[in-house]
Design a protein around this motif. Structure first.
Motif, PDB file in Angstrom:
ATOM      1  N   ALA A  41       0.840  -1.203   0.000  1.00  0.00           N
ATOM      2  CA  ALA A  41       0.000   0.000   0.000  1.00  0.00           C
ATOM      3  C   ALA A  41       0.872   1.250   0.000  1.00  0.00           C
ATOM      4  CB  ALA A  41      -0.915   0.000   1.223  1.00  0.00           C
ATOM      5  N   ARG A  42       1.839   1.242   0.898  1.00  0.00           N
ATOM      6  CA  ARG A  42       2.740   2.391   1.018  1.00  0.00           C
ATOM      7  C   ARG A  42       3.522   2.613  -0.283  1.00  0.00           C
ATOM      8  NH1 ARG A  42       7.970   3.646   2.893  1.00  0.00           N
ATOM      9  NH2 ARG A  42       8.039   5.512   4.219  1.00  0.00           N
ATOM     10  N   SER A  43       4.026   1.528  -0.871  1.00  0.00           N
ATOM     11  CA  SER A  43       4.822   1.633  -2.090  1.00  0.00           C
ATOM     12  C   SER A  43       4.012   2.173  -3.258  1.00  0.00           C
ATOM     13  CB  SER A  43       5.403   0.261  -2.459  1.00  0.00           C
ATOM     14  OG  SER A  43       6.310  -0.182  -1.480  1.00  0.00           O
ATOM     15  N   GLY A  44       2.772   1.695  -3.396  1.00  0.00           N
ATOM     16  CA  GLY A  44       1.944   2.157  -4.504  1.00  0.00           C
ATOM     17  C   GLY A  44       1.634   3.634  -4.427  1.00  0.00           C
ATOM     18  N   ILE A  45       1.330   4.107  -3.220  1.00  0.00           N
ATOM     19  CA  ILE A  45       1.049   5.540  -3.046  1.00  0.00           C
ATOM     20  C   ILE A  45       2.291   6.363  -3.343  1.00  0.00           C
ATOM     21  CG2 ILE A  45       0.448   7.310  -1.354  1.00  0.00           C
ATOM     22  CD1 ILE A  45      -1.328   5.160   0.000  1.00  0.00           C
ATOM     23  N   LEU A  46       3.432   5.940  -2.819  1.00  0.00           N
ATOM     24  CA  LEU A  46       4.679   6.669  -3.072  1.00  0.00           C
ATOM     25  C   LEU A  46       5.026   6.663  -4.561  1.00  0.00           C
ATOM     26  CD1 LEU A  46       6.934   5.537  -0.081  1.00  0.00           C
ATOM     27  CD2 LEU A  46       6.109   7.846  -0.544  1.00  0.00           C
ATOM     28  N   ALA A  47       4.803   5.545  -5.220  1.00  0.00           N
ATOM     29  CA  ALA A  47       5.099   5.461  -6.655  1.00  0.00           C
ATOM     30  C   ALA A  47       4.256   6.460  -7.435  1.00  0.00           C
ATOM     31  CB  ALA A  47       4.855   4.046  -7.162  1.00  0.00           C
ATOM     32  N   ALA A  48       2.975   6.549  -7.102  1.00  0.00           N
ATOM     33  CA  ALA A  48       2.104   7.511  -7.780  1.00  0.00           C
ATOM     34  C   ALA A  48       2.540   8.942  -7.491  1.00  0.00           C
ATOM     35  CB  ALA A  48       0.659   7.295  -7.340  1.00  0.00           C
ATOM     36  N   GLN A  49       2.920   9.218  -6.249  1.00  0.00           N
ATOM     37  CA  GLN A  49       3.378  10.560  -5.891  1.00  0.00           C
ATOM     38  C   GLN A  49       4.670  10.917  -6.618  1.00  0.00           C
ATOM     39  OE1 GLN A  49       3.448   9.998  -1.595  1.00  0.00           O
ATOM     40  NE2 GLN A  49       1.609  11.258  -1.339  1.00  0.00           N
ATOM     41  N   LEU A  50       5.588   9.958  -6.709  1.00  0.00           N
ATOM     42  CA  LEU A  50       6.857  10.216  -7.393  1.00  0.00           C
ATOM     43  C   LEU A  50       6.629  10.446  -8.885  1.00  0.00           C
ATOM     44  CD1 LEU A  50       9.137   7.576  -5.619  1.00  0.00           C
ATOM     45  CD2 LEU A  50       9.352  10.070  -5.465  1.00  0.00           C
ATOM     46  N   ALA A  51       5.777   9.633  -9.497  1.00  0.00           N
ATOM     47  CA  ALA A  51       5.490   9.816 -10.924  1.00  0.00           C
ATOM     48  C   ALA A  51       4.837  11.158 -11.175  1.00  0.00           C
ATOM     49  CB  ALA A  51       4.600   8.682 -11.425  1.00  0.00           C
ATOM     50  N   GLU A  52       3.946  11.565 -10.286  1.00  0.00           N
ATOM     51  CA  GLU A  52       3.278  12.861 -10.429  1.00  0.00           C
ATOM     52  C   GLU A  52       4.281  14.002 -10.329  1.00  0.00           C
ATOM     53  OE1 GLU A  52      -0.872  14.833  -8.849  1.00  0.00           O
ATOM     54  OE2 GLU A  52       0.409  13.825  -7.387  1.00  0.00           O
ATOM     55  N   SER A  53       5.333  13.778  -9.538  1.00  0.00           N
ATOM     56  CA  SER A  53       6.342  14.830  -9.370  1.00  0.00           C
ATOM     57  C   SER A  53       7.361  14.858 -10.505  1.00  0.00           C
ATOM     58  CB  SER A  53       7.085  14.637  -8.040  1.00  0.00           C
ATOM     59  OG  SER A  53       7.975  13.527  -8.100  1.00  0.00           O
ATOM     60  N   GLY A  54       7.332  13.828 -11.377  1.00  0.00           N
ATOM     61  CA  GLY A  54       8.223  13.827 -12.521  1.00  0.00           C
ATOM     62  C   GLY A  54       9.163  12.651 -12.628  1.00  0.00           C
ATOM     63  N   TRP A  55       9.122  11.735 -11.665  1.00  0.00           N
ATOM     64  CA  TRP A  55      10.004  10.571 -11.748  1.00  0.00           C
ATOM     65  C   TRP A  55       9.653   9.722 -12.965  1.00  0.00           C
ATOM     66  CZ3 TRP A  55      12.979   7.532  -7.776  1.00  0.00           C
ATOM     67  CH2 TRP A  55      13.614   8.383  -6.873  1.00  0.00           C
ATOM     68  N   VAL A  56      10.686   9.100 -13.547  1.00  0.00           N
ATOM     69  CA  VAL A  56      10.530   8.223 -14.702  1.00  0.00           C
ATOM     70  C   VAL A  56      10.806   6.791 -14.270  1.00  0.00           C
ATOM     71  CG1 VAL A  56      11.389   7.639 -16.996  1.00  0.00           C
ATOM     72  CG2 VAL A  56      11.189  10.048 -16.302  1.00  0.00           C
ATOM     73  N   GLY A  57       9.868   5.897 -14.573  1.00  0.00           N
ATOM     74  CA  GLY A  57      10.036   4.496 -14.223  1.00  0.00           C
ATOM     75  C   GLY A  57      10.610   3.688 -15.361  1.00  0.00           C
ATOM     76  N   ILE A  58      10.881   2.417 -15.105  1.00  0.00           N
ATOM     77  CA  ILE A  58      11.407   1.556 -16.160  1.00  0.00           C
ATOM     78  C   ILE A  58      10.366   1.417 -17.258  1.00  0.00           C
ATOM     79  CG2 ILE A  58      12.860   0.314 -14.533  1.00  0.00           C
ATOM     80  CD1 ILE A  58      10.931  -2.040 -14.721  1.00  0.00           C
ATOM     81  N   ASP A  59      10.821   1.145 -18.481  1.00  0.00           N
ATOM     82  CA  ASP A  59       9.942   1.158 -19.646  1.00  0.00           C
ATOM     83  C   ASP A  59       8.998  -0.030 -19.697  1.00  0.00           C
ATOM     84  OD1 ASP A  59      10.902   3.514 -20.657  1.00  0.00           O
ATOM     85  OD2 ASP A  59      12.444   2.558 -21.891  1.00  0.00           O
ATOM     86  N   ARG A  60       9.418  -1.183 -19.203  1.00  0.00           N
ATOM     87  CA  ARG A  60       8.633  -2.405 -19.379  1.00  0.00           C
ATOM     88  C   ARG A  60       8.367  -3.056 -18.022  1.00  0.00           C
ATOM     89  NH1 ARG A  60      12.151  -5.884 -23.084  1.00  0.00           N
ATOM     90  NH2 ARG A  60      10.280  -7.192 -23.224  1.00  0.00           N
ATOM     91  N   PRO A  61       7.507  -2.443 -17.212  1.00  0.00           N
ATOM     92  CA  PRO A  61       7.289  -2.943 -15.854  1.00  0.00           C
ATOM     93  C   PRO A  61       6.581  -4.293 -15.789  1.00  0.00           C
ATOM     94  CG  PRO A  61       5.732  -1.189 -16.353  1.00  0.00           C
ATOM     95  CD  PRO A  61       6.714  -1.217 -17.467  1.00  0.00           C
ATOM     96  N   LEU A  62       5.947  -4.714 -16.879  1.00  0.00           N
ATOM     97  CA  LEU A  62       5.264  -5.997 -16.868  1.00  0.00           C
ATOM     98  C   LEU A  62       6.105  -7.125 -17.460  1.00  0.00           C
ATOM     99  CD1 LEU A  62       1.624  -5.020 -17.920  1.00  0.00           C
ATOM    100  CD2 LEU A  62       2.568  -5.260 -15.619  1.00  0.00           C
ATOM    101  N   PHE A  63       6.782  -6.853 -18.575  1.00  0.00           N
ATOM    102  CA  PHE A  63       7.421  -7.937 -19.314  1.00  0.00           C
ATOM    103  C   PHE A  63       8.927  -7.770 -19.515  1.00  0.00           C
ATOM    104  CE2 PHE A  63       3.021  -7.508 -20.934  1.00  0.00           C
ATOM    105  CZ  PHE A  63       2.530  -8.733 -20.534  1.00  0.00           C
ATOM    106  N   GLY A  64       9.527  -6.722 -18.981  1.00  0.00           N
ATOM    107  CA  GLY A  64      10.947  -6.496 -19.213  1.00  0.00           C
ATOM    108  C   GLY A  64      11.807  -7.661 -18.753  1.00  0.00           C
ATOM    109  N   GLU A  65      12.754  -8.088 -19.610  1.00  0.00           N
ATOM    110  CA  GLU A  65      13.594  -9.244 -19.293  1.00  0.00           C
ATOM    111  C   GLU A  65      14.452  -9.020 -18.054  1.00  0.00           C
ATOM    112  OE1 GLU A  65      13.369  -7.859 -22.241  1.00  0.00           O
ATOM    113  OE2 GLU A  65      12.967  -9.371 -23.786  1.00  0.00           O
ATOM    114  N   ARG A  66      14.799  -7.771 -17.777  1.00  0.00           N
ATOM    115  CA  ARG A  66      15.702  -7.493 -16.665  1.00  0.00           C
ATOM    116  C   ARG A  66      14.987  -6.962 -15.424  1.00  0.00           C
ATOM    117  NH1 ARG A  66      18.121  -5.970 -21.370  1.00  0.00           N
ATOM    118  NH2 ARG A  66      20.152  -6.909 -21.832  1.00  0.00           N
ATOM    119  N   GLY A  67      13.687  -6.796 -15.478  1.00  0.00           N
ATOM    120  CA  GLY A  67      13.043  -6.245 -14.295  1.00  0.00           C
ATOM    121  C   GLY A  67      11.544  -6.162 -14.357  1.00  0.00           C
ATOM    122  N   GLY A  68      10.903  -6.847 -15.301  1.00  0.00           N
ATOM    123  CA  GLY A  68       9.453  -6.810 -15.386  1.00  0.00           C
ATOM    124  C   GLY A  68       8.804  -7.734 -14.366  1.00  0.00           C
ATOM    125  N   TYR A  69       7.553  -7.460 -14.032  1.00  0.00           N
ATOM    126  CA  TYR A  69       6.847  -8.246 -13.024  1.00  0.00           C
ATOM    127  C   TYR A  69       6.834  -9.732 -13.356  1.00  0.00           C
ATOM    128  CZ  TYR A  69       3.128 -10.491 -10.467  1.00  0.00           C
ATOM    129  OH  TYR A  69       2.428 -11.382  -9.704  1.00  0.00           O
TER     130      TYR A  69
END
Length: 481
Positions: free
Chosen positions: A241-269
């Motif tokens: 819960a805490r991580s999801g809220i912080l992630a949304a807040q960081l993205a809203e502030s301008g943070w850039v996440g990894i490109d392929r959060p679902l299927f990326g070979e090096r870090g996707g879910y």
């Protein structure tokens, strides 16, 4: 919706030709653009029931000593108050308040669970994060009741689709429980909380995509807590819960996440936290038309498999009226011989965790007390001599049926009696009524002793008609001292 990778799904894997960007975009748009009018009546009704159940579970969890220890840690943090800790009335930062509420909600493992897909029941623990995350964020942004319900549903639906697309990792034949080290209720729930926060913060699609790319770096949760009976079995319900809220807040502030959060070979879910994506069609089929939510409500504290032996034991006590001293021996026959429910029972460093996930404790407690409620799973209740004596006289055998559980009791100088429960109350085929959920709610409130009877009734009535609230801020106000 047209499949992003064609109709031939046989043998599909993450190296196949697939338009990952389209899947992510479709999922993100569904989260942000779904409105209350898109939800059908059964989904709305189910979500209101889960809201009532989880607020009650959080209030009940507030009565535990380890939750007070958790609050001691957070009280010492210098942060801007953002949302209310249910049962306490204290205000913490938004991410911290959501984390504590979700941990409290899982404390007695009494919240809703289970997805149903094509008649198959899939064990899951999404609601215990999604509902209380949405309530905290809803309070923070002063969301309406309709917005709160919609946010819960879109978070549930996303997490459910991810859970199902990967295929369940739960193998009842595994002696140690989950077949991998990460708990799915700490992984897909992180995406659920991110989606919920993004919906209520009104992020853009690109911001939500970045938020998903941020939260993938914040996932945690070792699955062994259930086996060990450790306090941490519920921790990832809150950290997600805490991580999801912080992630949304960081993205809203301008943070850039990894490109392929679902299927990326090096870090996707599906690469890191699951065993691949065996059913990718479940990510997008009927997206925006069918909303997946959990549909099973527990009638007793503890893991869902313990509900059937508890119900069987309570029925025996009610029918035969024996006392603990009359019990000579007990046999519990569950249909699911899952590892942490069948491990040798002993009182460890966290007695509540040992009791919640034990067939022996569940049946023995119900036979001695004729019930199962919060206080029975506190250390004082667990150490009851009659309960512990009955546990020593209890053995486990596998049931020769596909579902449910049987409890057999041999009485001293009396008959051998037994009761079989195929499907305990709370299953979609045997649902709880709103009145039964209200009674469960009041049981939690009485245990925690944090809310007056008057406020309890007001809270129940407001949740029952929550879609009519202009702002949901009154809910946490009523759910606190």
């Amino acid at each position: 919706m047209v499949s992003p990778h064609g109709n031939n799904l046989e043998g599909w894997n993450m190296s196949s030709d697939i338009d990952e960007d389209e899947i992510l975009r479709e999922l993100s748009e569904n989260v942000l653009r779904t409105t209350f009018s898109d939800l059908d009546r059964p989904v709305v009704s189910n979500t209101k029931q889960r809201l009532l159940d989880m607020v009650g579970c959080a209030i009940g969890g507030a009565g535990l000593e380890d939750v007070e220890q958790l609050m001691d840690v957070f009280r010492g943090r210098d942060s801007e108050p953002g949302a209310t800790v249910l049962g306490y009335g204290s205000k913490l930062s938004l991410p911290d308040a959501a984390m504590v509420n979700c941990i409290m909600g899982r404390s007695f493992d009494w919240g809703p669970l289970t997805l149903v897909v094509d008649g198959e029941r899939i064990p899951s623990h999404i609601t215990e994060t999604s509902v209380l995350t949405a309530l905290a964020v809803g309070e923070y942004v002063q969301a309406s009741g309709e917005e709160l319900l919609t946010a819960i549903v879109v978070g549930d639906d996303l997490a459910s689709r991810m859970w199902m697309a990967g295929g369940t990792r739960w193998d009842p034949d595994e002696s140690s429980g989950p077949s991998t080290g990460f708990e799915q209720w700490g992984t897909v729930t992180s995406f659920a909380s991110t989606a919920i926060a993004a919906h209520l913060f009104d992020l853009s699609v690109s911001e939500l995509e970045n938020a998903f790319g941020v939260v993938i770096n914040m996932i945690s949760g070792a699955g062994h807590g259930l086996w060990d009976g450790a306090t941490t079995f519920k921790l990832s319900q809150g950290t997600s819960a805490r991580s999801g809220i912080l992630a949304a807040q960081l993205a809203e502030s301008g943070w850039v996440g990894i490109d392929r959060p679902l299927f990326g070979e090096r870090g996707g879910y599906f690469t890191v936290f699951d065993n691949g994506c065996g059913y990718p069609e479940l990510l997008y089929e009927e997206l925006g038309e069918t909303f997946y939510t959990e549909v099973c409500f527990k009638t007793n504290p503890g893991g869902r498999p313990t509900d059937a032996p508890i119900e069987a034991a309570v029925t025996l006590v009610q029918e035969y009226g024996f006392t603990p001293r009359d019990i000579e021996s007990v046999i519990v026959r569950p249909s699911v011989m899952a590892g942490h429910y069948t491990k040798p029972y002993e009182i460890g460093e966290y007695p509540t965790g040992d009791a919640l996930f034990s067939y022996k404790y569940a049946a023995a407690n119900a036979l001695v007390r004729g019930r199962a409620i919060n206080e029975d799973y506190t250390e004082e209740g667990i150490r009851n001599p009659d309960v512990q004596r009955t546990i020593q006289r209890t053995t486990l055998e596998e049931l020769d049926k596909e579902k449910g559980a049987e409890v057999e009791v041999t009485l001293a100088d009396g008959p051998t009696i037994s009761e079989y429960v195929p499907v305990p109350p709370g299953d979609p085929s045997n649902p709880l009524t709103w009145e039964e959920l209200e009674e469960k709610f009041r049981t939690q409130v009485e245990f925690s002793e944090t809310i007056s009877r008057e406020d309890t009734q007001k809270l129940i009535e407001q949740i029952k008609s929550v879609e009519q609230l202009r702002t949901v801020t009154s809910l946490p106000e009523l759910a606190a001292q």
